[in-house]
Design an enzyme around this catalytic site. Structure first.
Site, PDB file in Angstrom:
ATOM      1  N   LYS A  49       0.821  -1.191   0.000  1.00 41.51           N
ATOM      2  CA  LYS A  49       0.000   0.000   0.000  1.00 41.51           C
ATOM      3  C   LYS A  49       0.868   1.258   0.000  1.00 41.51           C
ATOM      4  CE  LYS A  49      -3.327  -2.321   3.017  1.00 41.51           C
ATOM      5  NZ  LYS A  49      -3.677  -2.499   4.414  1.00 41.51           N
ATOM      6  N   GLU A 105       7.424   2.074  -6.505  1.00 38.42           N
ATOM      7  CA  GLU A 105       7.598   1.563  -5.142  1.00 38.42           C
ATOM      8  C   GLU A 105       7.839   2.739  -4.190  1.00 38.42           C
ATOM      9  OE1 GLU A 105       7.013  -0.328  -2.841  1.00 38.42           O
ATOM     10  OE2 GLU A 105       8.318  -2.083  -2.941  1.00 38.42           O
ATOM     11  N   ASP A 106       7.477   2.575  -2.928  1.00 34.18           N
ATOM     12  CA  ASP A 106       7.719   3.642  -1.958  1.00 34.18           C
ATOM     13  C   ASP A 106       9.187   3.698  -1.538  1.00 34.18           C
ATOM     14  OD1 ASP A 106       7.600   1.223  -0.576  1.00 34.18           O
ATOM     15  OD2 ASP A 106       6.193   1.915   0.961  1.00 34.18           O
ATOM     16  N   ASP A 109      14.730  -1.135   0.257  1.00 33.23           N
ATOM     17  CA  ASP A 109      15.573  -1.279   1.444  1.00 33.23           C
ATOM     18  C   ASP A 109      16.545  -2.444   1.204  1.00 33.23           C
ATOM     19  OD1 ASP A 109      16.503  -1.372   4.048  1.00 33.23           O
ATOM     20  OD2 ASP A 109      14.640  -2.043   4.937  1.00 33.23           O
ATOM     21  N   PHE A 158      14.294   4.295  10.027  1.00 31.44           N
ATOM     22  CA  PHE A 158      12.944   3.859   9.687  1.00 31.44           C
ATOM     23  C   PHE A 158      12.081   5.096   9.464  1.00 31.44           C
ATOM     24  CE2 PHE A 158       8.676   2.211  10.251  1.00 31.44           C
ATOM     25  CZ  PHE A 158       8.742   1.096   9.420  1.00 31.44           C
ATOM     26  N   ARG A 171       0.497   6.723   7.441  1.00 32.76           N
ATOM     27  CA  ARG A 171       0.514   6.818   5.975  1.00 32.76           C
ATOM     28  C   ARG A 171       0.024   8.182   5.495  1.00 32.76           C
ATOM     29  NH1 ARG A 171       1.511   1.681   3.914  1.00 32.76           N
ATOM     30  NH2 ARG A 171       0.499  -0.057   4.947  1.00 32.76           N
TER      31      ARG A 171
HETATM   32  P1  5GP Z   1      12.767  -4.440   0.984  1.00 32.05           P
HETATM   33  O1  5GP Z   1      12.178  -5.723   0.496  1.00 32.05           O
HETATM   34  O2  5GP Z   1      13.509  -3.675  -0.064  1.00 32.05           O
HETATM   35  O3  5GP Z   1      13.617  -4.684   2.213  1.00 32.05           O
HETATM   36  O4  5GP Z   1      11.626  -3.556   1.539  1.00 32.05           O
HETATM   37  C1  5GP Z   1      10.609  -3.075   0.791  1.00 32.05           C
HETATM   38  C2  5GP Z   1       9.445  -2.715   1.654  1.00 32.05           C
HETATM   39  O5  5GP Z   1       9.792  -2.646   3.039  1.00 32.05           O
HETATM   40  C3  5GP Z   1       8.904  -1.351   1.315  1.00 32.05           C
HETATM   41  O6  5GP Z   1       7.971  -1.422   0.273  1.00 32.05           O
HETATM   42  C4  5GP Z   1       8.297  -0.916   2.627  1.00 32.05           C
HETATM   43  O7  5GP Z   1       6.985  -1.397   2.720  1.00 32.05           O
HETATM   44  C5  5GP Z   1       9.144  -1.580   3.671  1.00 32.05           C
HETATM   45  N1  5GP Z   1      10.159  -0.672   4.239  1.00 32.05           N
HETATM   46  C6  5GP Z   1      11.487  -0.711   4.081  1.00 32.05           C
HETATM   47  N2  5GP Z   1      12.099   0.296   4.753  1.00 32.05           N
HETATM   48  C7  5GP Z   1      11.097   0.996   5.343  1.00 32.05           C
HETATM   49  C8  5GP Z   1      11.074   2.188   6.156  1.00 32.05           C
HETATM   50  O8  5GP Z   1      12.060   2.833   6.501  1.00 32.05           O
HETATM   51  N3  5GP Z   1       9.842   2.599   6.550  1.00 32.05           N
HETATM   52  C9  5GP Z   1       8.687   1.953   6.216  1.00 32.05           C
HETATM   53  N4  5GP Z   1       7.555   2.469   6.660  1.00 32.05           N
HETATM   54  N5  5GP Z   1       8.683   0.850   5.446  1.00 32.05           N
HETATM   55  C10 5GP Z   1       9.873   0.380   5.011  1.00 32.05           C
END
Ligand code: 5GP
Length: 183
Positions: A49, A105-106, A109, A158, A171
């Protein structure tokens, strides 16, 4: 009642203001449009989302014909650390075969979510796939993934707001802030 604090004035510190986000999205829209042949029809896929606010603003900044699709992905649960477990919770409603896909994508990470998505999309034979992320957290990357368009490089913190949540909350903040609450 949840014990999680939602007092964003106390728990968050502004990292990217609404004004800064808006200005960067205008630039991103132009970068994206310029990277395709004029008139190329895009299929813009928002990752639910977290990307919804970004998605809504970004598509209005892209001067190309486009269709909107969404995909639901779960990878984080309620924690602030990646579980590494990725699954599709709600799939695309139309085929992407032969289409020019732009994934929105938001935040990237560890890269595990995007790696999973790209592998999954590859099997559906799109004409092309590009990735646009509002935030890139390169320090915590576990797997390399291609990122074609980045809004901001994010520090190892975070973050919440502008679509990004902590346990489903925050959000709706109009800015992106570092979360200092009870995580
Ligand atoms: P990844 O698979 O690259 O580790 O993470 C992707 C997802 O992790 C993002 O779409 C998001 O939902 C969540 N995420 C990663 N870092 C953060 C952060 O600093 N804050 C929040 N709210 N979500 C994060």
């Amino acid at each position: 009642m949840s014990s999680i604090s939602t007092d964003w004035r106390k728990d968050t510190e502004v990292l990217y203001s609404k004004v800064k986000i808006t200005a960067r999205i205008e630039e991103l829209g132009q970068e994206i449009a310029a990277s395709y042949e004029p008139g190329t029809e895009l299929c813009v896929v928002g990752v639910l989302k977290g990307s919804v606010l970004f998605f809504a603003d970004l598509i209005r900044a892209i001067e190309q014909p486009l269709h909107c699709e969404f995909i639901g992905i779960s990878s984080y649960g309620d924690a602030t650390k990646s579980s590494g477990v990725v699954k599709i919770t709600s799939d695309l409603t139309h085929s992407i075969e032969g289409r020019h896909v732009l994934i929105v994508e938001d935040i990237i990470d560890t890269g595990l979510t995007m790696q999973y998505l790209l592998k999954n999309f590859e099997t559906r034979s799109p004409a092309s796939v590009k990735v646009c992320t509002l935030l890139d957290k390169p320090v915590t990357r576990k797997v390399e993934v291609p990122i074609h368009f980045t809004g901001f490089e994010c520090p190892d913190a975070f973050v919440v707001g502008y679509g990004l949540d902590y346990a489903g909350k925050f959000r709706n903040l109009p800015f992106i802030g570092v979360y200092h609450g009870d995580a």
